[in-house]
Design a protein around this motif. Structure first.
Motif, PDB file in Angstrom:
ATOM      1  N   GLU A 168       0.922  -1.186  -0.209  1.00  0.00           N
ATOM      2  CA  GLU A 168      -0.186   0.213  -0.013  1.00  0.00           C
ATOM      3  C   GLU A 168       0.994   1.192  -0.266  1.00  0.00           C
ATOM      4  O   GLU A 168       2.388   1.324   0.562  1.00  0.00           O
ATOM      5  N   GLY A 169       0.495   2.261  -0.669  1.00  0.00           N
ATOM      6  CA  GLY A 169       1.207   3.722  -0.707  1.00  0.00           C
ATOM      7  C   GLY A 169       1.900   4.770   0.284  1.00  0.00           C
ATOM      8  O   GLY A 169       2.822   4.888   0.772  1.00  0.00           O
TER       9      GLY A 169
ATOM     10  N   ASP B 151       4.300   1.824   2.040  1.00  0.00           N
ATOM     11  CA  ASP B 151       5.384   1.847   1.157  1.00  0.00           C
ATOM     12  C   ASP B 151       6.204   3.732   1.098  1.00  0.00           C
ATOM     13  O   ASP B 151       7.291   4.029   1.136  1.00  0.00           O
ATOM     14  N   ASP B 152       5.425   4.719   1.083  1.00  0.00           N
ATOM     15  CA  ASP B 152       5.818   5.895   1.302  1.00  0.00           C
ATOM     16  C   ASP B 152       6.729   5.636   1.951  1.00  0.00           C
ATOM     17  O   ASP B 152       7.355   6.813   2.621  1.00  0.00           O
TER      18      ASP B 152
END
Length: 438
Positions: free
Chosen positions: A36-37, A40-41
């Motif tokens: 998921e972003g 991951d971010d």
């Protein structure tokens, strides 16, 4: 200096298989789910800050470490490894960060299969915890070469790990609310419950109790039910800490600040014995994360058994919070105050404005932390406030009572004064030293 983990003696730590921890892992809903972003971010940011080649957010059950975020690996790579091969089990066993600057020669992890399989030259990771305090897994970076990690880099990793923990807490609360079909006020209520400890920890030689009184469930005030929080927890050695906070505002934004504050205080209090330093670090986290523009007040007390074995000694700091009260064993009440301004992302650094005050509690003495919902309580006709003086008199009348009876008396007194009307949440926490006159 940050306390870091040592390798568990023999096999896997018992904490890996703790049923409550495994239930918390399942409740997170993260195992075997796609990348998921959001996570991951945070992992990408960890690489940018540290200059490492790989970053992971892992969730571990009793057999494997699942990589919810895995930055720096090929897209088709398997996203898990055996829990026995991963340094993650050390984080679970100790609840402490693990910094291995020379992995192949570090006795804590050099024999783990992951060191060779992932080309680990250096490894730095922090625990990710559930709302109940169980270690779900870890947030870490990996460098292919042995290297040092600067204090600034490790602080950033710690903050990112706290952000992951906060995100998990909010997601779980939202799922619970939606499953129950809650409207906005009930949603906020569920968020509040997720951010308060289900039960207080048991500090040796102390009797503790707490209560959270919700604001009215109708009108504007009815949705303002997620701002108050409290916590009691062990830090290190014989040291313990108690925190009380109040976030301005309502709803999910306030809950985000509450989550960040609670996890930040827990993490920083394990490294710093001065409450003023912990609150300063909280202010820095608010400015760095900017999860909301809400104001926050907080009071923090750290304490440990006195050297002579009689009662406890401690330090207290406040960031714009109502002063704590000490009820002595003889029934007298003293105000414990410390200078300090409230916290907000846009305010200047609060370090110089935050100061510690020392205190000592003898057998039968008690320390009360509270939010201003109790002193500002009044009836629907906007009669007199409950007020500071009434609170002190009510507390004085509890001479010789245990913590639970005292908190219940305060709760009943404020409800009687206000006729059950509450425009703001109220939180109370009382810590009493065992012994003293009955």
């Amino acid at each position: 200096m940050t306390e870091t983990a040592t390798a568990p003696a023999g096999g896997l730590p018992e904490a890996v298989f703790d049923p409550e921890r495994l239930a918390a892992v399942a409740a997170s809903g993260l195992l075997d789910t796609p990348a998921e972003g959001t996570f991951d971010d945070l992992a990408e940011l960890a690489l940018a800050i540290t200059g490492a080649q790989k970053a992971f957010f892992t969730v571990a059950d009793g057999r494997r470490s699942f990589w919810k975020a895995a930055i720096g690996l090929d897209a088709g790579a398997v996203r898990e490894n055996d829990i026995r091969d991963s340094p993650c089990h050390i984080l679970i066993g100790t609840g402490l960060p693990l910094i291995a600057e020379d992995a192949v020669n570090d006795p804590r992890i050099r024999d783990l299969a992951a060191v060779g399989a992932l080309g680990i030259g250096a490894w730095a990771g922090y625990p990710v915890v559930s709302p109940e305090g169980h270690v779900l897994g870890g947030f870490c970076v990996v460098d292919q070469d042995a290297r040092p990690f600067t204090p600034g880099q490790t602080r950033a990793l710690q903050t990112l790990a706290r952000s992951v923990s906060s995100e998990i807490a909010l997601r779980q609360a939202l799922r619970q609310a939606r499953a129950a079909g809650d409207a906005s006020a009930a949603l906020a209520r569920t968020l509040q419950d997720s951010l308060l400890p289900p039960r207080l920890a048991e500090a040796p030689g102390m009797d503790a109790a707490a209560a959270h009184l919700a604001a009215d469930a109708t009108g504007e005030a009815g949705s303002n039910v997620v701002g108050d929080f409290y916590d009691l927890f062990h830090t290190r050695g014989k040291n313990w800490a108690a925190v009380m906070g109040d976030v301005c505002g309502k709803g999910v934004d306030a809950a985000k600040v509450t989550a960040l504050a609670r996890y930040t205080v827990r993490a920083e209090a394990g490294q710093h014995t001065h409450p003023s330093v912990v609150l300063h670090r909280l202010h820095q986290a608010l400015a760095a994360q900017r999860v909301s523009d809400r104001y926050l007040t907080a009071a923090l007390a750290s304490f440990r058994p006195a050297a002579d074995g009689v009662g406890v000694v401690g330090r207290y700091a406040s960031a714009g919070h109502p002063p704590a009260l000490i009820r002595r064993a003889d029934g007298s009440v003293e105000e414990l105050d410390a200078p300090g301004t409230l916290l907000h992302p846009d305010l200047p650094p609060a370090q110089d404005a935050l100061k510690d005050t020392t205190f000592r509690l003898f057998p039968g003495d008690a320390l009360l932390l509270y939010t201003d919902g109790i002193t500002e309580a009044r009836d629907r006709e906007r009669g007199p406030l409950f007020g500071d003086a009434r609170l002190a008199r009510t507390l004085a009348a509890t001479r010789g009572w245990d913590a639970a009876r005292t908190v219940d008396h305060l709760r009943r007194a404020v409800r009687e004064h206000s006729g059950g009307h509450a425009v703001d949440d109220t939180a109370l926490m009382l810590l009493r030293v065992a012994g003293g006159p009955a």
